[in-house]
Design a protein around this motif. Structure first.
Motif: not given
Length: 306
Positions: A59-61, A78-85, A144-145, A246-252
């Protein structure tokens, strides 16, 4: 663009018989159904330096934050975005299973149409367990959503029409499917991630066929009120889907400022192009069957899907 009337929709489609479609899908299921517990190597360690998701699909590329991140943080993203998906994938599969059960509840239980729906539910159960096992192995949080989306969906899955349920199904399946088709052949990506996405792509292709054929059928016979409701819901679903992907928590969890990351992701032309390409085939199909109205198109454009 002129909104299609029920009269113009009637008789437009060359629809295959439900039982004929179901028979073909049952035959395909018999040939190409996987057991993720056996068909994937869960004991193999993750490979050093491999991505958990293709960087171009993150999402931030190509945002200012992306260029400010070092390689380690990019790989963490990449690791946490794949977990979000994977997390949203489990949520989505659970909703789809309930929608399918509602769809077949009062249909002939010995029909091939119902038997294929039950086959698809079995597929979705395995997919959910596969994503869950991937989350456990990846050592990431579950994302989660939002509570708002969770509770809104609780109402939706209990009250939605068949047509609205099918639009939801196709939206969640086809955009993510497009991303996964780029992921499983990519040798930069972790072998386990490639295996998970390959299984999902092969089996979801049948689910998309089933949902598309049934949505055509539903729209051919829909009355004016059902058309208005379906078109209205389609627009809202696009907005909710794009915001929930993408859950915003991935960025934190990557040490980034959440608000800044969300703002840059939503403003990113690269990210919008990824979403547009992922939704292109679906948007064309929904336009063809008369599901869009002008408001729905505006909402999808605002979400980056058109």
């Amino acid at each position: 663009m002129t909104v299609k009337s029920p009269e113009k929709l009637a008789g437009k489609f060359n629809l295959r018989d439900r039982e004929e479609v179901a028979q073909r899908l049952l035959e395909a299921s018999a040939r190409h159904t996987f057991d993720p517990d056996r068909d994937l190597d869960w004991d193999a360690p993750f490979e050093e330096g491999k991505w958990f998701w293709p960087p171009e699909l993150l999402s931030l590329y190509d945002t200012p934050l992306w260029w400010a991140m070092d390689d380690e943080r990019r790989h963490r993203l990449a690791r946490v975005e794949s977990a979000s998906l994977a997390s949203i994938g489990i949520w989505f599969e659970i909703v789809v299973m309930q929608l399918l059960l509602r769809h077949v509840y009062d249909r002939p239980i010995a029909s091939k149409h119902v038997r294929y729906a039950l086959t698809e539910i079995a597929d979705e159960c395995r997919h959910s367990m596969m994503f869950s096992r991937f989350l456990a192995k990846s050592g990431t949080p579950v994302y989660p959503v939002s509570p708002f989306v969770q509770n809104l969906t609780r109402v939706f899955k209990s009250c939605s029409s068949t047509a609205c349920s099918l639009v939801f199904t196709l939206l969640c399946e086809e955009v993510i499917d497009w991303m996964q088709r780029l992921t499983f052949p990519d040798d930069r990506v972790q072998p386990l991630v490639r295996g998970v996405t390959r299984i999902h792509v092969v089996e979801e292709a049948r689910h998309v066929r089933y949902a598309r054929e049934e949505l055509r059928r539903q729209m051919e016979r829909a009355g004016r009120m059902e058309l208005r409701i379906t078109r209205s819901v389609t627009g809202e679903l696009g907005r909710l889907f794009a915001r929930s992907l993408v859950n915003p928590e991935v960025y934190a969890d990557c040490g980034l400022d959440r608000r800044t990351a969300v703002r840059q992701s939503r403003a990113s032309e690269h990210r919008r192009e990824v979403l547009r390409m992922g939704a292109a085939r679906l948007a064309s199909f929904l336009e063809d069957v008369g599901v869009f109205d002008e408001r729905g198109r505006r909402l999808w454009r605002a979400a980056g899907l058109l």
